[in-house]
Design a protein around this motif. Structure first.
Motif, PDB file in Angstrom:
ATOM      1  N   GLN A 132      58.936  33.986  24.833  1.00 27.55           N
ATOM      2  CA  GLN A 132      58.800  34.615  22.843  1.00 27.55           C
ATOM      3  C   GLN A 132      58.375  36.386  22.823  1.00 27.55           C
ATOM      4  OE1 GLN A 132      59.643  33.389  20.349  1.00 27.55           O
ATOM      5  NE2 GLN A 132      59.985  31.350  21.906  1.00 27.55           N
ATOM      6  N   ILE A 133      58.627  36.947  22.380  1.00 28.29           N
ATOM      7  CA  ILE A 133      57.881  38.297  22.158  1.00 28.29           C
ATOM      8  C   ILE A 133      56.971  38.338  21.036  1.00 28.29           C
ATOM      9  CG2 ILE A 133      58.513  40.406  20.438  1.00 28.29           C
ATOM     10  CD1 ILE A 133      60.946  40.531  21.624  1.00 28.29           C
ATOM     11  N   ALA A 134      56.685  37.331  19.961  1.00 26.53           N
ATOM     12  CA  ALA A 134      55.480  37.464  19.529  1.00 26.53           C
ATOM     13  C   ALA A 134      54.275  37.114  20.187  1.00 26.53           C
ATOM     14  CB  ALA A 134      55.609  36.797  18.139  1.00 26.53           C
ATOM     15  N   LEU A 135      53.085  37.158  19.797  1.00 27.20           N
ATOM     16  CA  LEU A 135      52.306  36.254  20.741  1.00 27.20           C
ATOM     17  C   LEU A 135      51.395  35.309  19.563  1.00 27.20           C
ATOM     18  CD1 LEU A 135      49.192  36.965  21.878  1.00 27.20           C
ATOM     19  CD2 LEU A 135      48.337  38.012  20.123  1.00 27.20           C
ATOM     20  N   GLU A 136      52.386  34.998  18.900  1.00 26.79           N
ATOM     21  CA  GLU A 136      51.273  33.570  18.287  1.00 26.79           C
ATOM     22  C   GLU A 136      52.331  32.776  18.468  1.00 26.79           C
ATOM     23  OE1 GLU A 136      54.563  35.045  15.409  1.00 26.79           O
ATOM     24  OE2 GLU A 136      53.401  35.939  16.276  1.00 26.79           O
ATOM     25  N   GLN A 137      53.882  33.174  18.350  1.00 29.04           N
ATOM     26  CA  GLN A 137      54.913  32.278  19.324  1.00 29.04           C
ATOM     27  C   GLN A 137      54.591  31.480  20.863  1.00 29.04           C
ATOM     28  OE1 GLN A 137      58.297  34.529  18.303  1.00 29.04           O
ATOM     29  NE2 GLN A 137      58.483  33.906  16.405  1.00 29.04           N
ATOM     30  N   GLY A 138      53.708  32.369  21.681  1.00 23.61           N
ATOM     31  CA  GLY A 138      54.123  32.018  22.796  1.00 23.61           C
ATOM     32  C   GLY A 138      52.812  31.454  22.798  1.00 23.61           C
ATOM     33  N   LEU A 139      51.624  31.124  21.554  1.00 21.73           N
ATOM     34  CA  LEU A 139      50.644  30.474  22.193  1.00 21.73           C
ATOM     35  C   LEU A 139      50.222  29.436  21.158  1.00 21.73           C
ATOM     36  CD1 LEU A 139      47.403  33.421  20.648  1.00 21.73           C
ATOM     37  CD2 LEU A 139      48.073  32.235  22.582  1.00 21.73           C
ATOM     38  N   VAL A 140      51.342  29.290  20.129  1.00 23.10           N
ATOM     39  CA  VAL A 140      51.860  27.546  19.518  1.00 23.10           C
ATOM     40  C   VAL A 140      52.217  26.339  20.106  1.00 23.10           C
ATOM     41  CG1 VAL A 140      51.426  28.485  17.015  1.00 23.10           C
ATOM     42  CG2 VAL A 140      53.401  28.255  18.161  1.00 23.10           C
ATOM     43  N   GLN A 141      52.980  26.905  21.154  1.00 22.19           N
ATOM     44  CA  GLN A 141      53.382  26.022  22.489  1.00 22.19           C
ATOM     45  C   GLN A 141      52.620  25.827  23.076  1.00 22.19           C
ATOM     46  OE1 GLN A 141      56.791  28.148  24.310  1.00 22.19           O
ATOM     47  NE2 GLN A 141      57.830  28.838  22.938  1.00 22.19           N
TER      48      GLN A 141
ATOM     49  N   GLY B 296      67.820  26.858  19.220  1.00 17.94           N
ATOM     50  CA  GLY B 296      69.393  26.652  20.506  1.00 17.94           C
ATOM     51  C   GLY B 296      68.581  27.714  21.391  1.00 17.94           C
ATOM     52  N   ARG B 297      69.421  27.871  22.198  1.00 21.82           N
ATOM     53  CA  ARG B 297      69.531  28.497  23.951  1.00 21.82           C
ATOM     54  C   ARG B 297      68.890  30.101  23.589  1.00 21.82           C
ATOM     55  NH1 ARG B 297      73.238  27.777  26.388  1.00 21.82           N
ATOM     56  NH2 ARG B 297      72.657  25.422  27.320  1.00 21.82           N
ATOM     57  N   LEU B 298      67.810  30.295  23.973  1.00 23.20           N
ATOM     58  CA  LEU B 298      67.243  32.215  23.508  1.00 23.20           C
ATOM     59  C   LEU B 298      67.499  32.783  24.455  1.00 23.20           C
ATOM     60  CD1 LEU B 298      65.672  30.010  21.216  1.00 23.20           C
ATOM     61  CD2 LEU B 298      65.145  32.136  20.144  1.00 23.20           C
ATOM     62  N   TYR B 299      67.253  33.875  24.847  1.00 21.22           N
ATOM     63  CA  TYR B 299      67.323  34.423  26.306  1.00 21.22           C
ATOM     64  C   TYR B 299      66.110  35.964  26.158  1.00 21.22           C
ATOM     65  CZ  TYR B 299      71.329  32.580  26.889  1.00 21.22           C
ATOM     66  OH  TYR B 299      72.611  31.944  27.560  1.00 21.22           O
ATOM     67  N   LEU B 300      65.070  36.007  27.058  1.00 22.14           N
ATOM     68  CA  LEU B 300      64.343  37.281  26.298  1.00 22.14           C
ATOM     69  C   LEU B 300      64.297  37.954  28.124  1.00 22.14           C
ATOM     70  CD1 LEU B 300      61.955  38.830  25.078  1.00 22.14           C
ATOM     71  CD2 LEU B 300      60.726  37.066  26.693  1.00 22.14           C
ATOM     72  N   LEU B 301      65.354  39.757  27.706  1.00 25.45           N
ATOM     73  CA  LEU B 301      64.246  40.228  29.019  1.00 25.45           C
ATOM     74  C   LEU B 301      63.735  41.343  28.785  1.00 25.45           C
ATOM     75  CD1 LEU B 301      67.000  41.178  31.231  1.00 25.45           C
ATOM     76  CD2 LEU B 301      68.388  43.011  30.181  1.00 25.45           C
ATOM     77  N   THR B 302      62.924  41.461  30.247  1.00 26.37           N
ATOM     78  CA  THR B 302      61.470  42.325  29.872  1.00 26.37           C
ATOM     79  C   THR B 302      61.782  43.779  30.648  1.00 26.37           C
ATOM     80  OG1 THR B 302      60.371  40.488  28.773  1.00 26.37           O
ATOM     81  CG2 THR B 302      59.426  42.276  29.778  1.00 26.37           C
ATOM     82  N   LEU B 303      61.220  44.638  30.656  1.00 28.24           N
ATOM     83  CA  LEU B 303      61.377  45.540  31.400  1.00 28.24           C
ATOM     84  C   LEU B 303      60.242  46.133  31.591  1.00 28.24           C
ATOM     85  CD1 LEU B 303      62.621  47.587  33.936  1.00 28.24           C
ATOM     86  CD2 LEU B 303      63.305  48.807  32.586  1.00 28.24           C
ATOM     87  N   GLY B 304      58.892  46.360  32.480  1.00 30.58           N
ATOM     88  CA  GLY B 304      58.118  46.649  32.539  1.00 30.58           C
ATOM     89  C   GLY B 304      57.562  48.174  34.206  1.00 30.58           C
ATOM     90  N   GLN B 305      57.328  48.760  33.745  1.00 32.14           N
ATOM     91  CA  GLN B 305      56.796  49.970  34.447  1.00 32.14           C
ATOM     92  C   GLN B 305      55.862  50.813  34.260  1.00 32.14           C
ATOM     93  OE1 GLN B 305      59.458  52.194  36.626  1.00 32.14           O
ATOM     94  NE2 GLN B 305      57.610  53.052  37.054  1.00 32.14           N
ATOM     95  N   ARG B 306      54.855  51.207  35.196  1.00 36.43           N
ATOM     96  CA  ARG B 306      53.729  51.741  35.556  1.00 36.43           C
ATOM     97  C   ARG B 306      53.663  52.802  36.250  1.00 36.43           C
ATOM     98  NH1 ARG B 306      47.526  50.237  36.950  1.00 36.43           N
ATOM     99  NH2 ARG B 306      47.640  49.110  34.739  1.00 36.43           N
ATOM    100  N   PHE B 307      53.555  54.533  35.083  1.00 31.20           N
ATOM    101  CA  PHE B 307      53.569  55.538  36.066  1.00 31.20           C
ATOM    102  C   PHE B 307      51.879  56.074  36.305  1.00 31.20           C
ATOM    103  CE2 PHE B 307      56.712  54.902  32.542  1.00 31.20           C
ATOM    104  CZ  PHE B 307      58.077  55.773  33.329  1.00 31.20           C
TER     105      PHE B 307
END
Length: 986
Positions: A76-85, A975-986
């Motif tokens: 989940q992108i939203a903070l609360e959507q992850g926590l309420v699970q 239904g089925r959901l997809y989340l793709l995340t790319l992180g980079q530290r500089f």
């Protein structure tokens, strides 16, 4: 069964006996709740749930920790959507306020006690309330700054003040660092669109001499809508209240003759008397009529319905359980959102022993909500003169047979011709924190800080139809053509011109502003040394004020738009002054079976300007029995003072569901239900009459409306709520000399919460059940009963309408259960002697809900909602919920499988049935599986991850008696959901 003496010990003993085998089969939570490593020697940390810094992370208060990686793997992108699970949270997260459709905010709710009964903190300090009930909108935070979350699942008012009745959620910012982290996420459903995009950057630097640091963050989030009508399962749902999209004739007391009704409907096969002269009649576009149902006598049929269609050709009505129901294509299962947020935090050493810091937060976001077209409310039913040129011939013939044939008649309408209502909420939030801290000698520290913040919510609604204009259009001899092009034809679905829409449904606006000011000073350190260790203390005082103002536009102040009660501008504030203290007392150390025993005692006194003084206190014990085995528990007294909205808010309308019994609405005055025809039928008929049921309708009254308008309002005479929380449990970390169990732990905690003087507006379903003694609350069937006094009925239809629901100190809420956490991480290299074999982590978090009981009034009976799908408060209340995850990591890659389990539930009607008999099927146990995959590129600090939620595309279960109805916060219809995340530290 007494849970405390019977079930809890069995659960605990079985878990203890099987702890050695648990890692072999446990599947775990979406959140890896690993025990943090101990801080470096000599360093102290502030543990969530205490004011005292200590050299370890142990606490007697059950606390769950969540990492940013855990939130990301929730998909989940939203903070609360992850926590309420997480099982400890209710899935009911939508903010309300005085707005029809909601405010667009999102909240957290621990233990199903309501989002206003848990505190949300940022680094141990109160975040800005987003609405006048004191709840915090998580939309205000850039998710990129969150370095971890601690969740206390028990009362904490003695430590943090009022509102921490069910617990505390402490969001911890990332520690200062040199560099820049940029994270980009894109998510979407597989079938229904609704893409989400988020990009956040978090940067910082520390001075070379280590005396100062600065962190800054910027985040942008864009979320598209998902229309429920695009989801085949949801589009089945047709249980929306009358009136129909095509409008309805409301007979009232001036009814057509039964002979005329019989003659008209005989041509469609209706037996004489089957359609009552008091029954609501709908309009087909060809001018013919249909009976809305339900018929007062069998057969329960609908005759001559020609379903209207929307512009896409979809039917707007269908027939369920012998009556016509409106089908909605308005609701969005995912709300669109656009958000910008920024955060900065800086600190520096002014001179040795004195340190200064500042912090700023700003968020601006816009959310939209789509709701049904405006409907005529119970006390705003327009009348139509018999001279109206649009009256169809079939209706005119029936009108001529009335005792007073020339009198105007009542019309109920859904105003589908004016379109759906789209509500736009613009939220502007800022908060500033500044303070000083320092040291006294080697053992004392002090802090002084202040904060100020403001939330402004600007609300605008299109499609809100005005009663006065509709009445003018209906009264006009030309049907309203002289007022706007084409006029208004209410007999069927006939689109109006843009000119009529602009005249009758202008944009409605409202605005609320919430301010919070806090000043806090505290001192802590070591008082002296006892044989078992240092006795530590904390002392402090604070001042806090929450101010609220509400400004409706002129149309709402006049009460002209349908479903909007007359509201006036309101404002108020609730200042409080507090003093508090805490002692951490070492009791025993290094004694067999008493390796270390520590007592934590805290107290706070809060003096509210309006509700007076209230003490809170706690006493906890942390007992390290042997290496790896600890017992913990305690008692806490918590309070919640009335929120400014509960004190000062004006009247606002909500539409609430009536409970269902055998698939039929539970209005006891309905002649097709057993109540008016049962042993106590005379008393029930008398109650119906006392509430305003017209005598001419009583003998044939049926109810086709699953919702009723309820008017809520503030009450300045409210007293603080008071809660007693008991917790007791154990933590076991096996100390076996084997690499298999070097990173294993399990904890089991029992909790019990008793909330008295609960501040709430009673749900209408409970008011009805209590008034009519369906649950034993009014055995004398007295019309003077407190619940009966809240009920009102429309004189035209007999339907419940605008019943009162002022905020009051009601009875009690009781809830209790058991929390379970387990973690196991093993390195195959050491455990099995394999080279480069990787690691396997298994984690679990679960909750057993033993009970959730509500007492509507002091001294009354308790209604048990535990184990039911009831959503009228903060449910549903599944008895079992747990999340589990297996994660394998090797060569910079990891793959995980998450299992989310939701236990079976009974239909909510079982709670209000005297025989505990459900009127509709419940829900079976449901399992969701999520897949996570991630890879970190060697030497580049680049990480790519993919999460597939609802991997098996599980269909949600039906809730209640109507197909397509479900609880969307609990059972995902996307239904089925997809989340793709790319992180980079500089």
């Amino acid at each position: 069964m007494n849970f405390t003496t019977s079930l809890a010990p069995k659960i605990c003993s079985r878990l203890l006996l099987s702890s050695a085998a648990l890692p072999m089969f446990l599947a775990s939570s979406a959140f890896a709740q690993t025990t943090p490593a101990a801080p470096p020697a000599g360093e102290t940390v502030v543990v969530t749930g205490s004011l005292i810094a200590r050299p370890d992370y142990n606490t007697a208060t059950p606390t769950v920790s969540v990492t940013p990686k855990d939130l990301q793997t929730s998909g989940q992108i939203a903070l609360e959507q992850g926590l309420v699970q997480m099982p400890q949270f209710s899935v009911n997260t939508t903010g309300a306020g005085p707005f029809i459709g909601g405010s667009g905010e999102v909240n957290l709710d621990l233990r199903y006690l309501g989002p206003q009964r848990n505190l949300v903190l940022l680094d141990g300090r109160r975040l800005l309330p987003s609405s006048a009930d004191g709840t915090v909108d998580l939309n205000q935070l850039p998710q990129g700054i969150v370095g971890g979350v601690d969740i206390i699942t028990g009362g904490a008012s003695a430590v943090y003040g009022s509102d921490a009745v069910s617990g505390v959620v402490n969001l911890k910012t990332k520690k200062p660092f040199n560099g820049l982290d940029v994270t980009t996420s894109y998510g979407t459903t597989e079938q229904y669109g609704g893409s989400q995009f988020d990009v956040n950057g978090v940067g910082g630097f520390e001075t070379d001499d280590g005396k100062g640091s600065l962190m800054f963050a910027v985040e942008y989030t864009q979320r598209g809508k998902v229309n429920s009508a695009s989801i085949p399962f949801l589009v089945q749902y047709g249980n929306y209240p009358v009136p129909m999209a095509s409008g309805e004739f409301t007979p009232g007391s001036n009814q057509p003759s039964q002979a005329a009704i019989n003659s008209y409907f005989a041509q469609f096969g209706a037996p004489a008397g089957n359609v009552s002269r008091s029954e609501l009649l709908g309009f087909n576009n060809d001018g013919s009529l249909y009976n809305v149902g339900k018929n007062p006598v069998a057969p329960f049929n609908v005759y001559n319905l020609i379903p209207q269609t929307d512009p896409q050709g979809r039917p707007l009505e269908n027939v369920l359980a012998g009556s016509v129901h409106h089908k909605s294509y308005a609701q969005w299962s995912q709300l669109p959102l656009t958000r910008w947020s920024a955060f900065t935090k800086g600190d520096w050493t002014i001179f040795p022993g004195v340190h200064a810091y500042i912090q700023g937060l700003y968020t601006d976001y816009t959310s939209k909500i789509n709701v049904e077209p405006t409907v005529t409310s119970g006390l705003q039913i327009p009348t139509v003169p018999t001279t109206n040129p649009f009256i169809p011939a079939a209706l005119a013939s029936l009108l001529a047979t009335r005792p007073n044939p020339g009198a105007p008649f009542s019309l109920s309408d859904r105003f589908y011709s004016f379109g759906y209502r789209t509500i736009t909420n613009q939220n502007h939030i800022y908060q500033f924190v500044g303070g000083l801290d320092g040291t006294f000698g080697d053992t004392m520290t002090w802090e002084l800080y202040g904060s100020h913040g403001q939330t402004t919510t600007d609300y605008a609604s299109t499609g809100a139809v005005r009663f006065s204009v509709i009445q003018q259009l209906l009264n006009a001899p030309d049907g309203g053509n002289s007022l706007c092009a084409g006029g208004y034809n209410p007999f069927g679905v006939h689109p109006v011109s843009q000119a009529c829409e602009n005249l009758a449904a202008p944009v409605i606006t409202q605005s609320t502003v919430v301010n919070q000011d806090v000043i806090n000073a505290d001192l802590q350190g070591t008082a002296f040394t006892l044989p078992a260790g240092d006795l530590k203390f904390a002392l402090g005082a604070d001042y806090r004020n929450i101010a609220y103002s509400y400004l409706p536009d002129a149309e709402i102040q006049s009460g002209d738009p349908f479903t909007y009660n007359t509201q006036t501008p309101t404002k108020g504030s609730s200042p409080v002054k507090e003093v508090f203290g805490e002692l951490l007392i070492p009791v025993v150390k290094d004694v067999p079976f008493f390796e270390n025993v520590t007592a934590d005692i805290a107290a706070r006194y809060s003096d509210y300007d309006l509700s007076g003084g209230s003490p809170t206190y706690k006493g906890d014990i942390d007992w390290a029995v042997t290496d790896g085995f600890r017992l913990r528990g305690g008692y806490e007294r918590a309070i919640r003072a009335p929120a400014v909205s509960e004190l000062f808010s004006g009247q606002s309308t909500q539409y609430q569901n009536l409970a269902t019994i055998t698939g039929t609405l539970s209005d006891p005055c309905d002649v097709t239900l057993p109540y008016v025809n049962g042993a106590n039928g005379a008393q029930i008929k008398a109650l119906c009459a006392a509430q305003g049921m017209p005598a001419s309708l009583a003998s044939t009254y049926t109810n086709n409306n699953p919702q009723t308008p309820v008017v809520q309002s503030g009450n300045t005479a409210l007293r603080p709520e008071r809660a007693d929380t008991f917790t007791g449990g154990m933590v076991y970390q096996p100390q076996f000399d084997t690499p298999w169990f070097q990173n294993a732990s399990i904890s089991v905690d029992y909790y019990n919460v008793r909330l008295k003087n609960a501040i709430a507006a009673i749900p209408i379903s409970l008011v009805v059940s209590s008034c009519f003694n369906l649950n034993g609350q009014n055995p004398s069937y007295s019309a003077a009963n407190a619940n009966c006094a809240l009920l009102n009925r429309s004189p035209a239809t007999g339907f419940l309408a605008n019943s009162l629901a002022p905020y009051e100190n009601l009875g009690q809420i009781k809830t209790g259960g058991v929390d379970l956490e387990a973690d196991w991480l093993t390195d195959f290299d050491g455990a099995m002697g394999w080279s480069d074999a990787g690691t396997l982590g298994v984690n679990l978090v679960g909750t057993y809900l033993n009970d959730f009981k509500l007492q509507a009034a002091p001294g009354g009976n308790f209604t048990e909602y535990g184990g039911t799908n009831y959503t009228g408060l903060y449910g549903p209340y599944a008895t079992w919920r747990f999340n589990s995850t297996f994660t394998y990591h090797n060569w910079g890659a990891d793959i995980g499988l998450r299992w989310r389990f939701i236990g079976a539930m009974q239909d909510s009607s079982v709670a209000t049935s005297a025989t505990r008999t459900p009127g509709a099927p419940g829900q079976p146990p449901l399992n969701y599986f999520d897949l996570t995959m991630g890879y970190t590129l060697t030497d580049t600090q680049t990480r790519l991850s993919l999460t597939v939620s609802n991997l098996l595309d599980t269909t949600p279960p039906t809730v209640g008696a109507f197909p397509g109805n479900t609880i969307q916060g609990l059972y995902s219809p996307l239904g089925r959901l997809y989340l793709l995340t790319l992180g980079q530290r500089f």
